[in-house]
Scaffold this motif. Sequence first.
Motif, mmCIF file in Angstrom:
data_model
loop_
_atom_site.group_PDB
_atom_site.id
_atom_site.type_symbol
_atom_site.label_atom_id
_atom_site.label_comp_id
_atom_site.label_asym_id
_atom_site.label_seq_id
_atom_site.Cartn_x
_atom_site.Cartn_y
_atom_site.Cartn_z
ATOM 1 N N ALA A 125 -95.417 31.621 -64.932
ATOM 2 C CA ALA A 125 -94.690 32.781 -64.421
ATOM 3 C C ALA A 125 -94.028 33.561 -65.556
ATOM 4 O O ALA A 125 -93.511 34.654 -65.334
ATOM 5 C CB ALA A 125 -93.629 32.326 -63.413
ATOM 6 N N GLY A 126 -94.042 32.978 -66.754
ATOM 7 C CA GLY A 126 -93.443 33.664 -67.907
ATOM 8 C C GLY A 126 -91.925 33.647 -67.877
ATOM 9 O O GLY A 126 -91.289 34.560 -68.393
ATOM 10 N N VAL A 127 -91.343 32.613 -67.257
ATOM 11 C CA VAL A 127 -89.882 32.529 -67.247
ATOM 12 C C VAL A 127 -89.429 31.229 -67.902
ATOM 13 O O VAL A 127 -90.186 30.264 -68.004
ATOM 14 C CB VAL A 127 -89.287 32.613 -65.811
ATOM 15 N N ASN A 128 -88.167 31.230 -68.368
ATOM 16 C CA ASN A 128 -87.574 30.013 -68.901
ATOM 17 C C ASN A 128 -87.091 29.149 -67.755
ATOM 18 O O ASN A 128 -86.562 29.663 -66.767
ATOM 19 C CB ASN A 128 -86.363 30.374 -69.780
ATOM 20 N N LEU A 129 -87.273 27.848 -67.894
ATOM 21 C CA LEU A 129 -86.731 26.914 -66.910
ATOM 22 C C LEU A 129 -85.975 25.844 -67.692
ATOM 23 O O LEU A 129 -86.547 25.211 -68.577
ATOM 24 C CB LEU A 129 -87.865 26.300 -66.096
ATOM 25 N N VAL A 130 -84.696 25.698 -67.397
ATOM 26 C CA VAL A 130 -83.893 24.687 -68.092
ATOM 27 C C VAL A 130 -83.273 23.780 -67.038
ATOM 28 O O VAL A 130 -82.681 24.254 -66.065
ATOM 29 C CB VAL A 130 -82.776 25.334 -68.941
#
Length: 348
Positions: free
Chosen positions: A239-244
Amino acid sequence: MTALDAQVAVRRGAFALDVTITAQPGEIVAVLGPNGAGKSTLLAVLAGHLAPSAGVVRVGERTLTAVGDGVTTAVRPERRSVGLLGQEPLVFPHLSARENVAFGPRAAGVPAAQARRTADEWLAAVGLGALADRRPDALSGGQRQRVALARALAAEPAVLLLDEPFAQLDVRTAAELRDLVRAQVRRTRTSTVLVTHDVLDAVTLADRVVVLHDGQVVERGRPLDVLTEPAHPFTAALAGVNLVVGRLVREPDGSTALAGPGGVRVPCSATDGTRAQVTFSPSAVTVGAGWPARVVDLEPGTTGVRVRTTGDVLVDLPPAQVARLGLQVGTELRLSVPTEHVRVRTLG
Ligand SMILES: Nc1ncnc2c1ncn2[C@@H]1O[C@H](COP(=O)(O)OP(=O)(O)OP(=O)(O)O)[C@@H](O)[C@H]1O
């Protein structure tokens, strides 16, 4: 037309695949996952090329595969009413486009003249009406794939399995073929499973997605929902997002932040004390204040420079800003994300 309903377990050494999947008539369900996730294994079971360790594959009232409780059903691949469209067009090189498409109906006992007429209708439906007499080697890759699609659908399968069918095509041809597949699957109300690495396939074609990782389903849902709020790092990357993932903590000023690995601290509005994950876009990250980070690598992004930082946080910056900050591998910087760009999900 009938729906696909499958529950599949495969044990192969250390690899374990456990998937349930359904596809309604006319519905396209995309199976996404990295290399080795088990996508081809799942397709092989659905197609009848591989017996599962346990499970059931049903199409409407028909049981195609059943393994378990001492019962074994295994309908042969050619009798399953399951069509396959793979990366390489499945066409006979020595037959014309028309003969290729007529092959299925002929094999099902349809008289030659009628099978030819059916083939011509299918070739017209996939935009190849004028090229019916050509052999595959006189067609482009995209045209060959159209013949393969027509050939698969002319057999009127209840289920169509698509195994990365656009991977070898150029961008434009792939887009045209996606449109064609969507239109024909809807028209014929074929239950369709699409295996792909490509997020574009999922967003442009799929009604639902199932994300596989290490043989397990890590998320499923509508493409928009899954990509807007991914729950797994693989989907977040797609999705092209950061996940932390981390713990919600209270900052000295009373605000809440998610404390993640590598010193990442993402401000967010949530109650402290629980485990949670946050997602945010690389373009929402600002440089200047916030958590301390270091540049791990830099690469060209679609709109500027994509900077990977410690804690695996991606930051998209305009090239001029990269130059002004003098960023290079190892540069220390401080990062933040405005709270309104952060989505929080508590993990309990
Ligand atoms: N014939 C085989 N014998 C033994 N192990 C296999 C066989 N085929 C695949 N595997 C293993 O099974 C697992 C799943 O592989 P599979 O090909 O289904 O994954 P995939 O998601 O389709 O990957 P890719 O995207 O690379 O095609 C992997 O660990 C793979 O190494």
